[in-house]
Design a protein around this motif. Structure first.
Motif, short mmCIF file in Angstrom:
data_model
loop_
_atom_site.label_atom_id
_atom_site.label_comp_id
_atom_site.label_asym_id
_atom_site.label_seq_id
_atom_site.Cartn_x
_atom_site.Cartn_y
_atom_site.Cartn_z
N ASN A 30 0.83 -1.21 0.00
CA ASN A 30 0.00 0.00 0.00
C ASN A 30 0.86 1.26 0.00
N LYS A 73 2.12 1.60 -3.44
CA LYS A 73 0.99 1.84 -4.37
C LYS A 73 0.45 3.27 -4.28
N ASP A 76 4.99 6.47 4.67
CA ASP A 76 5.19 6.85 3.28
C ASP A 76 4.95 8.34 3.10
N LEU A 89 -10.99 2.64 7.40
CA LEU A 89 -9.91 1.92 6.70
C LEU A 89 -9.94 0.41 6.84
N PHE A 149 -13.63 -1.28 1.97
CA PHE A 149 -13.52 0.19 1.99
C PHE A 149 -12.42 0.65 1.04
N ARG A 150 -12.75 1.59 0.18
CA ARG A 150 -11.74 2.24 -0.65
C ARG A 150 -11.92 3.74 -0.47
N SER A 151 -10.80 4.43 -0.51
CA SER A 151 -10.81 5.86 -0.20
C SER A 151 -11.78 6.65 -1.09
N GLY A 153 -7.37 -2.17 -6.64
CA GLY A 153 -7.32 -2.88 -5.35
C GLY A 153 -8.70 -3.42 -5.02
N THR A 154 -8.76 -4.27 -4.00
CA THR A 154 -10.04 -4.88 -3.66
C THR A 154 -10.69 -4.21 -2.44
N GLY A 155 -9.89 -3.47 -1.67
CA GLY A 155 -10.43 -2.90 -0.44
C GLY A 155 -10.53 -3.94 0.68
N GLY A 206 -7.52 -5.67 1.71
CA GLY A 206 -6.19 -5.83 2.30
C GLY A 206 -6.13 -5.45 3.77
N LEU A 207 -6.57 -4.24 4.11
CA LEU A 207 -6.42 -3.79 5.49
C LEU A 207 -7.37 -4.50 6.45
P1 ADP Z 1 -6.83 -1.81 -1.44
O1 ADP Z 1 -5.41 -1.36 -1.33
O2 ADP Z 1 -6.96 -3.13 -2.12
O3 ADP Z 1 -7.77 -0.78 -1.97
P2 ADP Z 1 -6.80 -1.86 1.45
O4 ADP Z 1 -7.77 -2.45 2.42
O5 ADP Z 1 -5.38 -2.33 1.55
O6 ADP Z 1 -7.38 -2.11 0.03
O7 ADP Z 1 -6.81 -0.29 1.62
C1 ADP Z 1 -8.05 0.39 1.68
C2 ADP Z 1 -7.92 1.83 1.24
O8 ADP Z 1 -7.14 2.56 2.20
C3 ADP Z 1 -7.17 2.01 -0.07
O9 ADP Z 1 -8.03 1.90 -1.17
C4 ADP Z 1 -6.61 3.42 0.08
O10 ADP Z 1 -7.59 4.36 -0.29
C5 ADP Z 1 -6.36 3.56 1.56
N1 ADP Z 1 -4.93 3.32 1.90
C6 ADP Z 1 -4.37 2.22 2.43
N2 ADP Z 1 -3.05 2.38 2.64
C7 ADP Z 1 -2.75 3.64 2.24
C8 ADP Z 1 -1.55 4.43 2.20
N3 ADP Z 1 -0.38 3.96 2.64
N4 ADP Z 1 -1.65 5.71 1.72
C9 ADP Z 1 -2.83 6.21 1.30
N5 ADP Z 1 -3.99 5.52 1.30
C10 ADP Z 1 -3.96 4.26 1.77
#
Ligand code: ADP
Length: 257
Positions: free
Chosen positions: A159, A162, A187, A200, A205-207, A217-219, A221-222
């Motif tokens: 992330n 990315k 970062d 998050l 969830f995606r931003s 991304g799939t939303g 990961g976190l």
């Molecule tokens: P994905 O990366 O597959 O979208 P995640 O669950 O890993 O799913 O992350 C969810 C959302 O959180 C991302 O879509 C992004 O908007 C935000 N995000 C996560 N990590 C970061 C980061 N290091 N900097 C900025 N935004 C982040």
């Protein structure tokens, strides 16, 4: 008087049982609601790429004018998206299963972090992103499942890279604070608004930030990361400023051996 005392006692017990029953019913309802809403989201996420694949299949079959390279390209992208969704859903189900034992051994977070850096270095390099680290092997050791903890580190580093613009900097640090091991992943990327920070770790969830939405991304990961850390008795927190960068901090109990 004795009989009356017993009656009052019974009435109090009954009232307490009734309250407990109501609370349990409420809890079940709430968890059912959460499950139903998750199923609906999963179905929706799977449906979009499937609809697109079926649409292009029909075009290829029925319309000789169709640009087959274009249709095949769209179908390939959507099939890959389905593949990563299904992979992430399987992992999420695995790490959410309370009956699945945590196969445990000593795991060095500095080692896992170095492995993650080695993995993401070529991709980061191509975009001029610097991956720097401050890791001391043997200090940040925890009891846990190596594959799951590797997934945590990989996800955070992935992330960070990315969501960084070209020529950004990603910094990884591990340290030991008394009986806690800490991993920091910082970062200089897009950052996350205060509002988004609250969601998050929710599935899918995606931003809301358009720049972040451009990154695939799939939303999931976190939410996988958060569940793995919870399973290991740890915590994760985030500090971020929109436009200037993000730091994720993971704290896990240090090994007792
Ligand atoms: P994905 O990366 O597959 O979208 P995640 O669950 O890993 O799913 O992350 C969810 C959302 O959180 C991302 O879509 C992004 O908007 C935000 N995000 C996560 N990590 C970061 C980061 N290091 N900097 C900025 N935004 C982040």
């Amino acid at each position: 008087a004795l009989e009356m005392g017993r009656d009052i006692g019974r009435a109090i017990v009954n009232a307490r049982l009734l309250k407990l029953e109501r609370r349990l019913v409420d809890q079940f309802r709430q968890s059912d609601r959460a499950k139903t809403s998750l199923f609906a989201t999963v179905a929706h996420e799977l449906k979009n790429p499937l609809t697109s694949i079926v649409g292009h299949l029909e075009l290829l079959r029925d319309d000789p004018q169709t640009d087959s390279d274009w249709s095949l390209g769209v179908m390939e992208r959507n099939t890959r998206r389905l593949q990563s969704l299904v992979d992430d859903l399987l992992t999420l189900a695995k790490v959410s299963d309370p009956d699945r034992p945590l196969v445990s051994g000593q795991v060095d977070l500095a080692r896992l972090t170095q492995d993650a850096i080695d993995m993401f270095l070529p991709g980061a390099d191509q975009r001029g992103i610097q991956l720097t680290s401050d890791l001391v092997e043997g200090l940040a050791v925890v009891d846990g499942n190596a594959d799951e903890l590797a997934r945590v580190v990989d996800n955070l580093v992935s992330n960070a890279v990315k969501f960084s613009p070209d020529n950004g900097v990603v910094q990884l640090r591990t340290r030991r604070d008394a009986d806690t091991v800490v991993l920091l992943c910082s970062d200089s990327g897009l950052g996350i608004s205060k509002e988004d920070q609250g969601s998050l770790f929710t599935e899918f969830f995606r931003s809301t930030n358009p720049a972040a939405l451009e990154v695939p991304g799939t939303g999931l990961g976190l939410s996988i990361v958060a569940r793995i850390i919870a399973r290991h008795g740890g915590t994760i927190s985030v500090e971020s400023e929109l436009g200037s960068g993000t730091t994720f901090e993971v704290a896990l109990p240090a090994t007792t051996a």
